[in-house]
Design a protein around this motif. Structure first.
Motif, mmCIF file in Angstrom:
data_model
loop_
_atom_site.group_PDB
_atom_site.id
_atom_site.type_symbol
_atom_site.label_atom_id
_atom_site.label_comp_id
_atom_site.label_asym_id
_atom_site.label_seq_id
_atom_site.Cartn_x
_atom_site.Cartn_y
_atom_site.Cartn_z
ATOM 1 N N ALA A 55 20.328 28.965 14.025
ATOM 2 C CA ALA A 55 21.205 29.016 12.848
ATOM 3 C C ALA A 55 21.430 27.619 12.285
ATOM 4 N N THR A 56 21.567 26.640 13.158
ATOM 5 C CA THR A 56 21.758 25.257 12.714
ATOM 6 C C THR A 56 20.541 24.754 11.956
ATOM 7 N N ILE A 57 19.364 25.018 12.479
ATOM 8 C CA ILE A 57 18.127 24.603 11.798
ATOM 9 C C ILE A 57 18.034 25.264 10.422
ATOM 10 N N ILE A 58 18.356 26.546 10.358
ATOM 11 C CA ILE A 58 18.293 27.270 9.083
ATOM 12 C C ILE A 58 19.288 26.696 8.080
ATOM 13 N N LEU A 59 20.509 26.413 8.531
ATOM 14 C CA LEU A 59 21.521 25.873 7.624
ATOM 15 C C LEU A 59 21.176 24.466 7.147
ATOM 16 N N ILE A 60 20.626 23.649 8.036
ATOM 17 C CA ILE A 60 20.194 22.302 7.631
ATOM 18 C C ILE A 60 19.067 22.395 6.608
ATOM 19 N N ALA A 61 18.109 23.273 6.860
ATOM 20 C CA ALA A 61 17.004 23.443 5.913
ATOM 21 C C ALA A 61 17.515 23.961 4.575
ATOM 22 N N TYR A 62 18.481 24.875 4.625
ATOM 23 C CA TYR A 62 19.066 25.397 3.379
ATOM 24 C C TYR A 62 19.754 24.274 2.602
ATOM 25 N N PHE A 64 19.091 21.046 2.722
ATOM 26 C CA PHE A 64 18.057 20.177 2.145
ATOM 27 C C PHE A 64 17.358 20.840 0.961
ATOM 28 N N SER A 65 17.134 22.155 1.054
ATOM 29 C CA SER A 65 16.452 22.836 -0.050
ATOM 30 C C SER A 65 17.308 22.826 -1.315
ATOM 31 N N LYS A 66 18.624 22.950 -1.154
ATOM 32 C CA LYS A 66 19.515 22.878 -2.317
ATOM 33 C C LYS A 66 19.636 21.440 -2.828
ATOM 34 N N TRP A 67 19.715 20.495 -1.914
ATOM 35 C CA TRP A 67 19.866 19.086 -2.289
ATOM 36 C C TRP A 67 18.637 18.577 -3.030
ATOM 37 N N LEU A 68 17.454 18.953 -2.539
ATOM 38 C CA LEU A 68 16.204 18.496 -3.153
ATOM 39 C C LEU A 68 15.663 19.478 -4.182
ATOM 40 N N ASP A 69 16.360 20.597 -4.382
ATOM 41 C CA ASP A 69 15.960 21.632 -5.340
ATOM 42 C C ASP A 69 14.523 22.100 -5.096
ATOM 43 N N ASN A 70 14.258 22.436 -3.827
ATOM 44 C CA ASN A 70 12.936 22.882 -3.419
ATOM 45 C C ASN A 70 13.113 24.038 -2.433
ATOM 46 N N GLU A 71 12.858 25.256 -2.886
ATOM 47 C CA GLU A 71 13.078 26.435 -2.050
ATOM 48 C C GLU A 71 12.105 26.528 -0.874
ATOM 49 N N GLN A 72 10.996 25.848 -0.945
ATOM 50 C CA GLN A 72 10.018 25.894 0.155
ATOM 51 C C GLN A 72 10.588 25.281 1.428
ATOM 52 N N ILE A 73 11.497 24.337 1.291
ATOM 53 C CA ILE A 73 12.094 23.718 2.471
ATOM 54 C C ILE A 73 12.876 24.765 3.264
ATOM 55 N N GLY A 74 13.576 25.656 2.582
ATOM 56 C CA GLY A 74 14.308 26.719 3.263
ATOM 57 C C GLY A 74 13.386 27.661 4.010
ATOM 58 N N ILE A 76 10.432 26.917 5.140
ATOM 59 C CA ILE A 76 9.901 26.156 6.278
ATOM 60 C C ILE A 76 10.942 26.097 7.392
ATOM 61 N N GLY A 77 12.213 25.971 7.020
ATOM 62 C CA GLY A 77 13.280 25.919 8.017
ATOM 63 C C GLY A 77 13.401 27.208 8.809
ATOM 64 N N ILE A 78 13.359 28.341 8.120
ATOM 65 C CA ILE A 78 13.415 29.625 8.827
ATOM 66 C C ILE A 78 12.190 29.788 9.727
ATOM 67 N N SER A 79 11.028 29.440 9.201
ATOM 68 C CA SER A 79 9.800 29.549 10.000
ATOM 69 C C SER A 79 9.866 28.645 11.222
#
Length: 105
Positions: A55-62, A64-74, A76-79
């Motif tokens: 859950a921590t990895i997913i939230l961190i990736a989320y 970063f994806s919002k901060w950098l405006d790049n949905e692929q990061i999210g 990648i985080g779930i994966s």
């Protein structure tokens, strides 16, 4: 993504604090003799810790994806959370350290 992380955290709390080991796949269908072989508090603690880390990895990736405006990061985080957490959990939980008979050896 946030829903997945929240579900992981809720299941971690239910397993770790409320001892709902029946949420663990396959445990509730085991015969009582086979349940006695496994140290469920240790396995439940391991599963809860892995779910919290995933859950921590997913939230961190989320974040970063919002901060950098790049949905692929999210994605990648779930994966990454699943590809790292699941094998670790399976290998660790199936080791001899989590069986009651092996603690005496």
């Amino acid at each position: 993504m946030i829903l997945t992380a929240v579900l992981f955290l809720v299941f971690a709390i239910l397993i770790k604090n409320f001892k709902l080991y029946d949420l663990i796949a396959g445990y509730n269908t085991m015969p009582d003799a086979e349940k006695a072989i496994y140290n469920m508090p240790k396995i439940g603690n391991l599963l809860a810790n892995v779910l919290i880390m995933m859950a921590t990895i997913i939230l961190i990736a989320y974040g970063f994806s919002k901060w950098l405006d790049n949905e692929q990061i999210g994605a990648i985080g779930i994966s990454a959370a699943i590809l790292i957490g699941l094998p670790y959990l399976l290998i660790k939980a199936n080791s001899k350290a989590y069986k009651i008979n092996s603690e005496k050896d």
